[in-house]
Design a protein around this motif. Structure first.
Motif, PDB file in Angstrom:
ATOM      1  N   THR A  54       8.944   4.125  -0.916  1.00 46.90           N
ATOM      2  CA  THR A  54       7.853   4.771  -0.183  1.00 46.90           C
ATOM      3  C   THR A  54       6.678   5.047  -1.108  1.00 46.90           C
ATOM      4  O   THR A  54       5.516   4.860  -0.726  1.00 46.90           O
ATOM      5  CB  THR A  54       8.351   6.080   0.464  1.00 46.90           C
ATOM      6  N   ALA A  55       6.965   5.474  -2.337  1.00 48.83           N
ATOM      7  CA  ALA A  55       5.897   5.690  -3.314  1.00 48.83           C
ATOM      8  C   ALA A  55       5.178   4.379  -3.631  1.00 48.83           C
ATOM      9  O   ALA A  55       3.953   4.361  -3.813  1.00 48.83           O
ATOM     10  CB  ALA A  55       6.468   6.303  -4.590  1.00 48.83           C
ATOM     11  N   LEU A  56       5.920   3.282  -3.692  1.00 50.24           N
ATOM     12  CA  LEU A  56       5.300   1.971  -3.929  1.00 50.24           C
ATOM     13  C   LEU A  56       4.381   1.592  -2.768  1.00 50.24           C
ATOM     14  O   LEU A  56       3.267   1.115  -2.993  1.00 50.24           O
ATOM     15  CB  LEU A  56       6.371   0.897  -4.124  1.00 50.24           C
ATOM     16  N   GLU A  57       4.831   1.818  -1.542  1.00 47.80           N
ATOM     17  CA  GLU A  57       3.983   1.529  -0.378  1.00 47.80           C
ATOM     18  C   GLU A  57       2.671   2.307  -0.476  1.00 47.80           C
ATOM     19  O   GLU A  57       1.585   1.753  -0.267  1.00 47.80           O
ATOM     20  CB  GLU A  57       4.692   1.926   0.917  1.00 47.80           C
ATOM     21  N   ASP A  58       2.784   3.604  -0.802  1.00 48.90           N
ATOM     22  CA  ASP A  58       1.591   4.449  -0.927  1.00 48.90           C
ATOM     23  C   ASP A  58       0.673   3.935  -2.035  1.00 48.90           C
ATOM     24  O   ASP A  58      -0.551   3.883  -1.871  1.00 48.90           O
ATOM     25  CB  ASP A  58       1.989   5.903  -1.205  1.00 48.90           C
ATOM     26  N   ALA A  59       1.263   3.552  -3.170  1.00 47.99           N
ATOM     27  CA  ALA A  59       0.464   3.060  -4.293  1.00 47.99           C
ATOM     28  C   ALA A  59      -0.246   1.753  -3.935  1.00 47.99           C
ATOM     29  O   ALA A  59      -1.396   1.541  -4.338  1.00 47.99           O
ATOM     30  CB  ALA A  59       1.356   2.857  -5.518  1.00 47.99           C
ATOM     31  N   LYS A  65      -7.362   0.166  -1.319  1.00 52.17           N
ATOM     32  CA  LYS A  65      -8.629   0.885  -1.106  1.00 52.17           C
ATOM     33  C   LYS A  65      -9.539   0.731  -2.321  1.00 52.17           C
ATOM     34  O   LYS A  65     -10.739   0.464  -2.195  1.00 52.17           O
ATOM     35  CB  LYS A  65      -8.351   2.360  -0.836  1.00 52.17           C
ATOM     36  N   LEU A  66      -8.976   0.873  -3.508  1.00 57.29           N
ATOM     37  CA  LEU A  66      -9.747   0.712  -4.736  1.00 57.29           C
ATOM     38  C   LEU A  66     -10.275  -0.713  -4.867  1.00 57.29           C
ATOM     39  O   LEU A  66     -11.431  -0.937  -5.241  1.00 57.29           O
ATOM     40  CB  LEU A  66      -8.883   1.081  -5.939  1.00 57.29           C
ATOM     41  N   ALA A  67      -9.427  -1.681  -4.522  1.00 54.98           N
ATOM     42  CA  ALA A  67      -9.845  -3.086  -4.580  1.00 54.98           C
ATOM     43  C   ALA A  67     -10.994  -3.340  -3.607  1.00 54.98           C
ATOM     44  O   ALA A  67     -11.945  -4.072  -3.936  1.00 54.98           O
ATOM     45  CB  ALA A  67      -8.661  -3.996  -4.257  1.00 54.98           C
ATOM     46  N   GLU A  90      -7.033  -8.047   0.866  1.00 51.96           N
ATOM     47  CA  GLU A  90      -6.367  -8.710   1.985  1.00 51.96           C
ATOM     48  C   GLU A  90      -4.849  -8.717   1.825  1.00 51.96           C
ATOM     49  O   GLU A  90      -4.119  -8.587   2.798  1.00 51.96           O
ATOM     50  CB  GLU A  90      -6.873 -10.142   2.105  1.00 51.96           C
ATOM     51  N   GLU A  91      -4.352  -8.870   0.600  1.00 54.43           N
ATOM     52  CA  GLU A  91      -2.924  -9.055   0.368  1.00 54.43           C
ATOM     53  C   GLU A  91      -2.120  -7.756   0.315  1.00 54.43           C
ATOM     54  O   GLU A  91      -1.008  -7.701   0.843  1.00 54.43           O
ATOM     55  CB  GLU A  91      -2.704  -9.815  -0.945  1.00 54.43           C
ATOM     56  N   LEU A  92      -2.652  -6.739  -0.329  1.00 56.19           N
ATOM     57  CA  LEU A  92      -1.860  -5.536  -0.579  1.00 56.19           C
ATOM     58  C   LEU A  92      -1.398  -4.809   0.686  1.00 56.19           C
ATOM     59  O   LEU A  92      -0.232  -4.418   0.767  1.00 56.19           O
ATOM     60  CB  LEU A  92      -2.606  -4.589  -1.522  1.00 56.19           C
ATOM     61  N   PRO A  93      -2.263  -4.594   1.682  1.00 56.69           N
ATOM     62  CA  PRO A  93      -1.766  -3.919   2.890  1.00 56.69           C
ATOM     63  C   PRO A  93      -0.635  -4.691   3.582  1.00 56.69           C
ATOM     64  O   PRO A  93       0.320  -4.082   4.075  1.00 56.69           O
ATOM     65  CB  PRO A  93      -3.005  -3.823   3.790  1.00 56.69           C
ATOM     66  N   SER A  94      -0.719  -6.021   3.593  1.00 53.81           N
ATOM     67  CA  SER A  94       0.353  -6.788   4.237  1.00 53.81           C
ATOM     68  C   SER A  94       1.640  -6.708   3.427  1.00 53.81           C
ATOM     69  O   SER A  94       2.732  -6.673   3.992  1.00 53.81           O
ATOM     70  CB  SER A  94      -0.064  -8.242   4.451  1.00 53.81           C
TER      71      SER A  94
END
Length: 108
Positions: A54-59, A65-67, A90-94
């Motif tokens: 879960t912490a990884l998902e949040d990170a 957002k930073l990207a 584009e990649e991180l949220p997915s």
């Protein structure tokens, strides 16, 4: 005048544990067997692993957002950094969503 009760001034930092294997340990019961201890420790390990995932998902979402901010930052950022940041946006949220789906299937 009486002095205020110091015990009522204390606040406890409590965390709600919602894992299906969570239980209150009864101090009056007999010591647990090795098999019971293994099951309990495995349940604790699964709970800790879930917290870390879960912490990884949040990170990943924070990084996305930073990207996005860098990708849209204009000429202040080097072109290559903006391009990579744009791809990460584009990649991180997915990737975070994929992890969330995997975890939800594993804990059914």
């Amino acid at each position: 005048m009486s002095e205020p009760d110091k015990d009522t001034d204390r606040t406890a930092n409590l965390r709600l544990v919602t894992a299906p294997d969570a239980a209150v340990y009864d101090l009056m019961r007999a010591p647990e067997s090795t098999a019971e201890r293994v099951k309990r420790l495995q349940a604790e390990a699964r709970a800790l692993a879930l917290e870390q995932v879960t912490a990884l998902e949040d990170a990943l979402m924070v990084a996305a957002k930073l990207a996005r901010e860098i990708a849209e930052g204009g000429d202040a950022y080097p072109v290559g950094a903006r391009e990579i940041a744009s791809r990460l946006t584009e990649e991180l949220p997915s990737k975070a969503e994929t992890i969330k789906v995997i975890v939800s299937k594993a804990h059914v």
